[in-house]
Scaffold this active site. Structure first.
Site, short mmCIF file in Angstrom:
data_model
loop_
_atom_site.label_atom_id
_atom_site.label_comp_id
_atom_site.label_asym_id
_atom_site.label_seq_id
_atom_site.Cartn_x
_atom_site.Cartn_y
_atom_site.Cartn_z
N HIS A 1 0.84 -1.19 0.00
CA HIS A 1 0.00 0.00 0.00
C HIS A 1 0.87 1.23 0.00
CE1 HIS A 1 -3.12 2.85 1.16
NE2 HIS A 1 -3.94 1.97 0.66
N ASP B 1 -7.92 -5.35 -0.23
CA ASP B 1 -8.39 -6.18 -1.34
C ASP B 1 -8.01 -7.65 -1.21
OD1 ASP B 1 -9.67 -4.18 -2.83
OD2 ASP B 1 -7.76 -3.45 -3.57
#
Ligand code: CMC
Length: 428
Positions: free
Chosen positions: A307, A364
């Site tokens: 991320h 996700d």
């Protein structure tokens, strides 16, 4: 403590103001740097550039903190509902009981879309990816509500546009799925809550009653909460920058949906399931894929890992991992790719490559496994993300308008040819 930073360039000293956010983050304000020194800054991918001040969402990537309007994502996911969190991010405060009732009522009164939208929908081939379809359909709303083209209308009128998009996106999303299946469309049922209504439009048929399983509807509501907003990410920045040209809310949200679609952003949830399926089909050898992910000559990346901001853990991923166990247990689903996902996570978290780069499962990684258990097909996963992220985009657009942000227009460092004379075609 000084409230400016100094830049020493070619023997001259420039003082740059330092601003501080409510959580203590500091930023150098370079907005006057070019006019005073002739310099601009460059930061590809805006890795270290704040594009705005914002009071919607706070993230601390090192500590894994995510708060909306000051409330932690853990508490909101546990105690709130998606519609309540949507109200919170858009209007700034948790609603009173009455405000929430009014908000819900207003939304349920606008769930229907104009019949002519069906003609546009039916023009799409059945293989069309639903993200492309919903992005187009949202943009088409500008044709049905031409007054929405003017974002400078009264706040009541702008609010009408906000309510409409929140009410209609589930209808458009479910219809995109129905069109892909070449099944008859199911119209909204205003007696149902937001998620149950969506699930009925997705999985029901116009000819029969469809009972929405409350476990499924509750699980979807929690997933939507976890996606509500994530400050200045790729799609939110897109929404703000499109809106900064005074484009309408519908046009800005349509652009946000397009930005979310990519596999490095919201499209990762689809890519994760495809990756886990590929690992399973290849015999389930997790270490082979870890090696591929570390190999710089191989374009393969571990989807659902890493991320831009979180470098320790993604708090949403923690909640979702637990929810995946709970939901699959409650529905009696035994999905072998959940085991592959857990094994992959276990191996990656102990691997020095992933440790050194602060790569952890993101939102996700496990969400697709829940969507799958809820019966949602893989190419609708990113549409689910868009449904959840919609209030965040709306809040970002509304804040940008209220702050009166100028048009977004980055500069560049030109690296092309210098001035040269035109060469006639017969001399090239
Ligand atoms: N697998 C293998 N290596 C990775 C991965 C990954 N998933 N992510 C980053 N790296 C490596 C990358 O190769 C680089 O290594 P090095 O320093 O040796 O060159 C280092 O880690 C830093 O990566 P980066 O690409 O410079 O980081 P970024 O901040 O530009 O990208 C990211 C962040 C999310 C795009 C990236 O981690 C990625 O591609 N992840 C996979 C896609 C994904 O899961 N996206 C969903 C993000 S969360 C949902 C949302 O969008 O909000």
């Amino acid at each position: 403590m000084s409230n400016f930073a100094e830049l020493n360039y070619e023997g001259k000293l420039y003082q740059l103001p330092v601003i501080e956010g409510s959580e203590g983050e500091k930023a150098i304000d370079i907005s006057k740097l070019r006019s005073t020194s002739g310099l601009i800054t460059i930061d590809k991918g805006f890795k270290n550039t704040g594009s705005t001040e914002s009071a919607i969402t706070f993230l601390d990537g090192e500590k894994g903190v995510l708060r909306h309007r000051g409330y932690s994502i853990e508490e909101l996911a546990d105690k709130s509902s998606f519609i309540e969190v949507a109200y919170l991010v858009i209007y700034g405060e948790l609603p009173t009981e009455e405000q929430l009732k009014d908000f819900q009522l207003e939304i349920t009164h606008h769930t229907l879309v104009h019949e002519d939208v069906k003609a546009i929908l039916e023009g799409f081939p059945s293989k069309a990816h639903p993200m492309g379809v919903i992005s187009s359909l949202v943009s088409s709303l500008t044709a049905f509500y031409p007054k929405s083209l003017d974002p400078n209308r009264s706040s009541e009128e702008v609010n009408g546009t906000i309510i409409r998009i929140i009410a209609k996106l589930p209808t458009l999303a479910a219809w995109a799925f129905k069109n892909r299946m070449r099944q008859p469309l199911v119209y909204p049922n205003n007696n149902l809550d937001y998620c149950s209504n969506f699930l009925r439009m997705m999985f029901g048929l116009p000819t029969e009653d469809y009972h929405v399983d409350p476990v499924v509807s509750k699980a979807l509501d929690k997933l939507l909460i976890l996606h509500v907003d994530h400050e200045q990410n790729c799609s939110a920045s897109t929404v703000r920058i499109v809106g900064s040209s005074h484009a309408s809310l519908y046009a800005s949200i349509s652009a946000g949906i397009a930005a979310l679609w990519g596999p490095l952003h919201g499209g990762a949830n689809q890519a994760v399931i495809e990756m886990l399926e590929a690992i399973k089909a290849d015999g389930g050898d997790v270490s082979k894929y870890i090696t591929k992910a570390k190999d710089k000559s191989d374009p393969f990346r571990l989807m659902g890992f890493g991320h831009r901001v979180y470098k320790n853990f993604d708090p949403r991923a923690r909640i979702i991992k637990k929810a995946a166990d709970d939901v699959l247990g409650a529905l009696g689903v035994n999905d072998p790719i959940l085991d592959i996902a857990k094994e992959l996570e276990g191996v990656a978290l102990k691997d020095q490559y992933f440790i050194d780069r602060g790569l952890y499962p993101n939102v996700d990684f496990y969400s697709g496994i829940i969507y799958r258990a809820l019966g949602i097909p893989t190419d609708m996963f990113t549409v689910m993300f868009a449904l959840g992220r919609l209030p965040g985009w709306v809040a970002q657009w509304k804040e940008m308008r209220e702050y009166g942000d100028p048009i977004g227009r980055p500069r560049q460092v030109y690296t092309g040819h210098n001035d040269r004379p035109y060469v006639p075609i017969n001399e090239r």
